[in-house]
Design a protein around this motif. Sequence first.
Motif, short mmCIF file in Angstrom:
data_model
loop_
_atom_site.label_atom_id
_atom_site.label_comp_id
_atom_site.label_asym_id
_atom_site.label_seq_id
_atom_site.Cartn_x
_atom_site.Cartn_y
_atom_site.Cartn_z
N ILE A 47 0.85 -1.19 0.00
CA ILE A 47 0.00 0.00 0.00
C ILE A 47 0.89 1.24 0.00
CG2 ILE A 47 -1.89 -1.17 1.20
CD1 ILE A 47 -1.05 0.33 3.75
N PHE A 48 0.30 2.36 -0.39
CA PHE A 48 1.01 3.64 -0.36
C PHE A 48 0.85 4.27 1.02
CE2 PHE A 48 0.07 3.34 -4.97
CZ PHE A 48 1.37 3.42 -5.43
N GLU A 49 1.94 4.77 1.55
CA GLU A 49 1.89 5.55 2.77
C GLU A 49 1.22 6.89 2.44
OE1 GLU A 49 2.99 4.60 5.80
OE2 GLU A 49 3.55 2.64 4.99
N PRO A 50 0.62 7.57 3.41
CA PRO A 50 -0.03 8.86 3.13
C PRO A 50 0.92 9.87 2.47
CG PRO A 50 -0.68 8.09 5.29
CD PRO A 50 0.38 7.12 4.80
N ARG A 144 3.99 6.83 -14.06
CA ARG A 144 4.67 5.94 -13.11
C ARG A 144 6.17 5.97 -13.32
NH1 ARG A 144 1.24 0.50 -13.81
NH2 ARG A 144 3.27 -0.36 -13.31
N ARG A 145 6.61 5.98 -14.58
CA ARG A 145 8.05 6.03 -14.86
C ARG A 145 8.67 7.30 -14.31
NH1 ARG A 145 6.95 5.04 -20.40
NH2 ARG A 145 6.45 2.87 -20.62
N LYS A 146 7.99 8.42 -14.52
CA LYS A 146 8.51 9.71 -14.03
C LYS A 146 8.51 9.75 -12.50
CE LYS A 146 6.97 12.31 -18.04
NZ LYS A 146 5.96 13.24 -18.57
N LEU A 147 7.50 9.16 -11.91
CA LEU A 147 7.34 9.18 -10.46
C LEU A 147 8.46 8.42 -9.75
CD1 LEU A 147 5.10 10.26 -8.57
CD2 LEU A 147 4.13 7.96 -8.59
N GLU A 148 8.97 7.39 -10.41
CA GLU A 148 10.00 6.56 -9.79
C GLU A 148 11.39 7.20 -9.87
OE1 GLU A 148 9.33 2.75 -11.61
OE2 GLU A 148 7.72 2.28 -10.17
N ALA A 156 11.46 10.13 -4.95
CA ALA A 156 10.97 9.11 -5.88
C ALA A 156 9.95 8.25 -5.13
CB ALA A 156 12.13 8.25 -6.36
N VAL A 157 8.91 7.85 -5.83
CA VAL A 157 7.90 6.97 -5.23
C VAL A 157 7.78 5.73 -6.10
CG1 VAL A 157 5.48 6.73 -4.55
CG2 VAL A 157 6.62 8.93 -4.28
N PRO A 158 8.23 4.58 -5.58
CA PRO A 158 8.07 3.35 -6.37
C PRO A 158 6.60 2.98 -6.50
CG PRO A 158 9.09 2.89 -4.22
CD PRO A 158 8.88 4.35 -4.30
N TRP A 159 6.21 2.60 -7.70
CA TRP A 159 4.81 2.25 -7.94
C TRP A 159 4.53 0.85 -7.40
CZ3 TRP A 159 1.05 5.41 -9.00
CH2 TRP A 159 -0.19 4.88 -9.31
N ASN A 162 -1.49 -2.41 -8.15
CA ASN A 162 -2.81 -2.26 -7.52
C ASN A 162 -2.74 -1.52 -6.19
OD1 ASN A 162 -4.36 -3.58 -9.53
ND2 ASN A 162 -3.77 -5.56 -8.71
N GLY A 163 -1.71 -0.70 -6.04
CA GLY A 163 -1.47 -0.01 -4.77
C GLY A 163 -2.57 0.95 -4.37
N LEU A 164 -3.21 1.59 -5.33
CA LEU A 164 -4.27 2.54 -4.99
C LEU A 164 -5.46 1.80 -4.36
CD1 LEU A 164 -4.14 4.78 -8.19
CD2 LEU A 164 -3.19 5.30 -5.94
N ARG A 165 -5.91 0.75 -5.01
CA ARG A 165 -7.05 -0.04 -4.52
C ARG A 165 -6.70 -0.72 -3.20
NH1 ARG A 165 -11.93 -2.38 -6.15
NH2 ARG A 165 -12.15 -4.61 -5.81
N HIS A 166 -5.49 -1.29 -3.13
CA HIS A 166 -5.05 -1.94 -1.89
C HIS A 166 -4.98 -0.94 -0.74
CE1 HIS A 166 -4.47 -5.66 -3.87
NE2 HIS A 166 -3.29 -5.42 -4.39
N SER A 167 -4.52 0.26 -1.04
CA SER A 167 -4.42 1.29 -0.01
C SER A 167 -5.82 1.63 0.51
CB SER A 167 -3.73 2.54 -0.55
OG SER A 167 -2.41 2.25 -0.93
N PHE A 168 -6.73 1.87 -0.42
CA PHE A 168 -8.10 2.19 -0.01
C PHE A 168 -8.66 1.09 0.89
CE2 PHE A 168 -12.61 1.33 -0.56
CZ PHE A 168 -13.15 2.50 -0.05
#
Length: 199
Positions: A47-50, A144-148, A156-159, A162-168
């Motif tokens: 999941i993504f941290e806040p 996503r490429r730019k974000l990493e 940098a934030v590794p993608w 399904n991280g968005l749905r899993h985080s929710f």
Amino acid sequence: KVSAVTRNNYRRVLSVFFAWGAKRGFCGKNPVRETEQAKEVSERVEIFEPGELRVILNAASADLLPFLAIGAFAGLRAEEIRRLRWEDVDFLKKRIDVRASVAKSAATRYVPMREALLDWLQPIAKAAGDVAPVNAYEKLRNFRRKLEVKKEKRPAVPWKQNGLRHSFASYALADTDNAGQVALWLGHDSNKMIFKHYR
């Protein structure tokens, strides 16, 4: 040499095939019934941290932002968001109407919009039209490429797959402590997936 989940999926499909053949006399019995199921070990979902989510949303372009915010704060599947229209985003009732034609399960459901989602969506909402851009998946891949890659003013934030749905799902379950409610929001027909992945 595949994962246990993939092996069991293959096993299930073959079992259906041989059962079909046995009913029609093409084979004497279903040999799959004599094989063992692979033991599936549940891996912890990512999941993504806040803070990571804040970076993601602040770095997103205006046309991609609704796609990301709805995934993170309402838990819709990527394909559901791609088919979603602004007419289905009800700011008065504070909910998203996921029509049967949009939902993976082909059943209508309603997902509440929490304050965080309202804060991100209201400034960029439209009266009508598609929520996601026409080339949403291509834009998402490039984003996503730019974000990493680390930038001067942001980490940098590794993608996460399904991280968005899993985080929710993870945060919603922790907040409500109600697996049945979270399952309804996600469009699952039971609590099984919730307990398997998010408990």
